[in-house]
Design an enzyme around this catalytic site. Sequence first.
Site, PDB file in Angstrom:
ATOM      1  N   ASN A  43       1.551   3.917  -3.746  1.00 53.43           N
ATOM      2  CA  ASN A  43       1.993   5.183  -3.161  1.00 53.43           C
ATOM      3  C   ASN A  43       1.448   6.357  -3.982  1.00 53.43           C
ATOM      4  OD1 ASN A  43       3.876   4.115  -5.079  1.00 53.43           O
ATOM      5  ND2 ASN A  43       5.426   5.590  -4.450  1.00 53.43           N
ATOM      6  N   GLU A  45       2.175  10.344  -4.193  1.00 58.81           N
ATOM      7  CA  GLU A  45       3.046  11.442  -3.765  1.00 58.81           C
ATOM      8  C   GLU A  45       2.353  12.789  -3.935  1.00 58.81           C
ATOM      9  OE1 GLU A  45       7.275   9.177  -4.646  1.00 58.81           O
ATOM     10  OE2 GLU A  45       6.723  10.880  -5.925  1.00 58.81           O
ATOM     11  N   CYS A  54       2.212   6.327   1.595  1.00 59.64           N
ATOM     12  CA  CYS A  54       2.817   5.080   1.144  1.00 59.64           C
ATOM     13  C   CYS A  54       1.721   4.093   0.740  1.00 59.64           C
ATOM     14  CB  CYS A  54       3.633   4.446   2.257  1.00 59.64           C
ATOM     15  SG  CYS A  54       4.976   5.447   2.897  1.00 59.64           S
ATOM     16  N   GLU A  56       1.298   1.027   1.592  1.00 64.74           N
ATOM     17  CA  GLU A  56       0.774   0.224   2.693  1.00 64.74           C
ATOM     18  C   GLU A  56      -0.339   0.967   3.431  1.00 64.74           C
ATOM     19  OE1 GLU A  56       3.908   1.062   1.906  1.00 64.74           O
ATOM     20  OE2 GLU A  56       5.323  -0.120   3.094  1.00 64.74           O
ATOM     21  N   CYS A  87       8.147   1.614   5.727  1.00 60.77           N
ATOM     22  CA  CYS A  87       8.718   2.636   6.603  1.00 60.77           C
ATOM     23  C   CYS A  87       8.118   2.488   8.010  1.00 60.77           C
ATOM     24  CB  CYS A  87       8.459   4.030   6.038  1.00 60.77           C
ATOM     25  SG  CYS A  87       6.766   4.624   6.231  1.00 60.77           S
ATOM     26  N   CYS A  90       4.349   3.231   8.355  1.00 60.88           N
ATOM     27  CA  CYS A  90       3.467   2.173   7.849  1.00 60.88           C
ATOM     28  C   CYS A  90       3.446   0.972   8.789  1.00 60.88           C
ATOM     29  CB  CYS A  90       3.900   1.748   6.447  1.00 60.88           C
ATOM     30  SG  CYS A  90       3.487   2.973   5.199  1.00 60.88           S
TER      31      CYS A  90
HETATM   32 ZN   LIG Z   1       5.442   3.881   4.532  1.00 58.07          ZN
END
Ligand SMILES: [Zn+2]
Length: 137
Positions: A43, A45, A54, A56, A87, A90
Amino acid sequence: MSVPEVLLEKARLASQNAYAPYSEFSVGAAIRWRGGHVSTGANVENASYGLTLCAERVAVVTAASEGHREVEEVALWVESDKAASPCGACLQVLVEFCSDPSAVRLTMASRQGARIETLADLMPQPFRLREPDPERA
Ligand SMILES: [Zn+2]
Protein backbone atom coordinates in the site's frame (compact mmCIF):
# COMPACT_ATOMS: atom_id res chain seq x y z
CA MET A 1 -6.88 -25.99 1.47
CA SER A 2 -3.27 -25.48 2.42
CA VAL A 3 -1.72 -22.04 2.74
CA PRO A 4 0.41 -21.09 -0.30
CA GLU A 5 3.60 -20.51 1.69
CA VAL A 6 5.79 -19.15 -1.12
CA LEU A 7 3.20 -16.68 -2.42
CA LEU A 8 2.35 -15.61 1.11
CA GLU A 9 6.01 -15.01 1.93
CA LYS A 10 6.27 -12.75 -1.12
CA ALA A 11 3.25 -10.81 0.16
CA ARG A 12 4.81 -10.53 3.61
CA LEU A 13 8.07 -9.24 2.16
CA ALA A 14 6.18 -6.76 -0.03
CA SER A 15 4.43 -5.38 3.05
CA GLN A 16 7.83 -4.25 4.34
CA ASN A 17 7.84 -1.66 1.54
CA ALA A 18 4.45 -0.23 2.46
CA TYR A 19 4.30 3.54 2.64
CA ALA A 20 1.72 3.92 5.39
CA PRO A 21 2.64 6.92 7.54
CA TYR A 22 -1.03 7.82 8.15
CA SER A 23 -2.72 4.52 8.90
CA GLU A 24 0.42 2.66 10.05
CA PHE A 25 -1.32 -0.36 8.49
CA SER A 26 1.17 -2.12 6.24
CA VAL A 27 -0.18 -4.48 3.62
CA GLY A 28 1.54 -6.60 1.00
CA ALA A 29 -0.01 -8.47 -1.90
CA ALA A 30 1.38 -11.15 -4.17
CA ILE A 31 -0.46 -12.31 -7.27
CA ARG A 32 0.32 -15.33 -9.42
CA TRP A 33 -0.73 -14.85 -13.03
CA ARG A 34 -1.37 -17.33 -15.81
CA GLY A 35 2.03 -18.47 -17.02
CA GLY A 36 3.54 -18.28 -13.55
CA HIS A 37 4.51 -14.63 -13.29
CA VAL A 38 4.23 -13.25 -9.75
CA SER A 39 3.67 -9.57 -9.09
CA THR A 40 3.80 -7.91 -5.71
CA GLY A 41 2.62 -4.64 -4.27
CA ALA A 42 2.42 -2.71 -1.04
CA ASN A 43 0.00 0.00 0.00
CA VAL A 44 1.11 3.53 -0.86
CA GLU A 45 -0.65 6.25 1.08
CA ASN A 46 -0.95 9.92 0.31
CA ALA A 47 -1.61 13.04 2.40
CA SER A 48 -4.63 13.47 0.14
CA TYR A 49 -6.16 10.22 1.43
CA GLY A 50 -8.27 9.50 -1.64
CA LEU A 51 -5.11 9.05 -3.68
CA THR A 52 -3.97 6.14 -1.54
CA LEU A 53 -3.40 2.89 -3.39
CA CYS A 54 -3.97 -0.49 -1.79
CA ALA A 55 -1.36 -3.23 -2.11
CA GLU A 56 -3.64 -5.39 -4.25
CA ARG A 57 -4.22 -2.68 -6.86
CA VAL A 58 -0.49 -1.91 -7.00
CA ALA A 59 0.22 -5.60 -7.66
CA VAL A 60 -2.51 -5.80 -10.33
CA VAL A 61 -1.57 -2.71 -12.29
CA THR A 62 2.13 -3.52 -12.17
CA ALA A 63 1.57 -6.84 -13.91
CA ALA A 64 -1.29 -5.71 -16.14
CA SER A 65 0.89 -2.92 -17.50
CA GLU A 66 3.47 -5.58 -18.37
CA GLY A 67 0.89 -7.52 -20.37
CA HIS A 68 -0.40 -10.07 -17.88
CA ARG A 69 -4.16 -10.59 -18.08
CA GLU A 70 -5.31 -13.54 -16.00
CA VAL A 71 -5.04 -13.72 -12.21
CA GLU A 72 -4.73 -17.26 -10.86
CA GLU A 73 -4.04 -16.79 -7.15
CA VAL A 74 -3.76 -13.97 -4.64
CA ALA A 75 -2.03 -13.77 -1.25
CA LEU A 76 -2.47 -10.86 1.08
CA TRP A 77 -0.44 -10.11 4.20
CA VAL A 78 -1.34 -7.50 6.78
CA GLU A 79 1.27 -6.60 9.36
CA SER A 80 -1.24 -6.89 12.17
CA ASP A 81 -2.77 -9.41 14.51
CA LYS A 82 -5.93 -9.63 12.46
CA ALA A 83 -6.20 -10.62 8.80
CA ALA A 84 -8.12 -8.29 6.51
CA SER A 85 -10.13 -8.78 3.35
CA PRO A 86 -9.45 -6.69 0.24
CA CYS A 87 -11.59 -3.57 -0.04
CA GLY A 88 -14.39 -3.43 -2.60
CA ALA A 89 -12.34 -1.38 -5.04
CA CYS A 90 -9.56 -3.96 -5.04
CA LEU A 91 -12.01 -6.83 -5.48
CA GLN A 92 -13.46 -5.11 -8.55
CA VAL A 93 -9.97 -4.53 -9.98
CA LEU A 94 -9.00 -8.16 -9.37
CA VAL A 95 -12.17 -9.41 -11.06
CA GLU A 96 -11.31 -7.38 -14.17
CA PHE A 97 -8.39 -9.75 -14.70
CA CYS A 98 -10.14 -12.95 -13.74
CA SER A 99 -12.34 -15.00 -16.05
CA ASP A 100 -13.53 -17.35 -13.27
CA PRO A 101 -13.55 -15.77 -9.78
CA SER A 102 -14.64 -19.08 -8.25
CA ALA A 103 -11.30 -20.60 -9.35
CA VAL A 104 -9.11 -17.89 -7.82
CA ARG A 105 -7.89 -18.68 -4.33
CA LEU A 106 -7.37 -15.69 -2.09
CA THR A 107 -5.33 -16.16 1.08
CA MET A 108 -5.59 -13.43 3.69
CA ALA A 109 -3.02 -13.61 6.45
CA SER A 110 -1.64 -11.78 9.44
CA ARG A 111 0.72 -12.59 12.29
CA GLN A 112 -2.08 -14.67 13.86
CA GLY A 113 -2.84 -16.95 10.93
CA ALA A 114 -4.48 -17.17 7.57
CA ARG A 115 -7.86 -17.77 6.04
CA ILE A 116 -8.60 -18.81 2.50
CA GLU A 117 -11.57 -17.90 0.34
CA THR A 118 -12.18 -17.67 -3.38
CA LEU A 119 -12.52 -14.36 -5.16
CA ALA A 120 -16.13 -15.31 -5.89
CA ASP A 121 -16.77 -15.78 -2.16
CA LEU A 122 -15.79 -12.16 -1.54
CA MET A 123 -17.18 -10.70 -4.77
CA PRO A 124 -20.15 -12.86 -5.76
CA GLN A 125 -21.75 -10.48 -8.26
CA PRO A 126 -19.05 -8.26 -9.77
CA PHE A 127 -19.79 -5.50 -12.20
CA ARG A 128 -18.86 -6.51 -15.77
CA LEU A 129 -19.50 -4.68 -19.02
CA ARG A 130 -19.09 -7.98 -20.89
CA GLU A 131 -18.25 -11.56 -20.09
CA PRO A 132 -14.51 -12.22 -19.85
CA ASP A 133 -12.67 -14.17 -22.51
CA PRO A 134 -11.12 -17.20 -20.74
CA GLU A 135 -8.58 -17.57 -23.57
CA ARG A 136 -7.08 -14.14 -23.16
CA ALA A 137 -3.35 -13.90 -22.49
ZN1 LIG B 1 -8.13 -2.05 -1.56
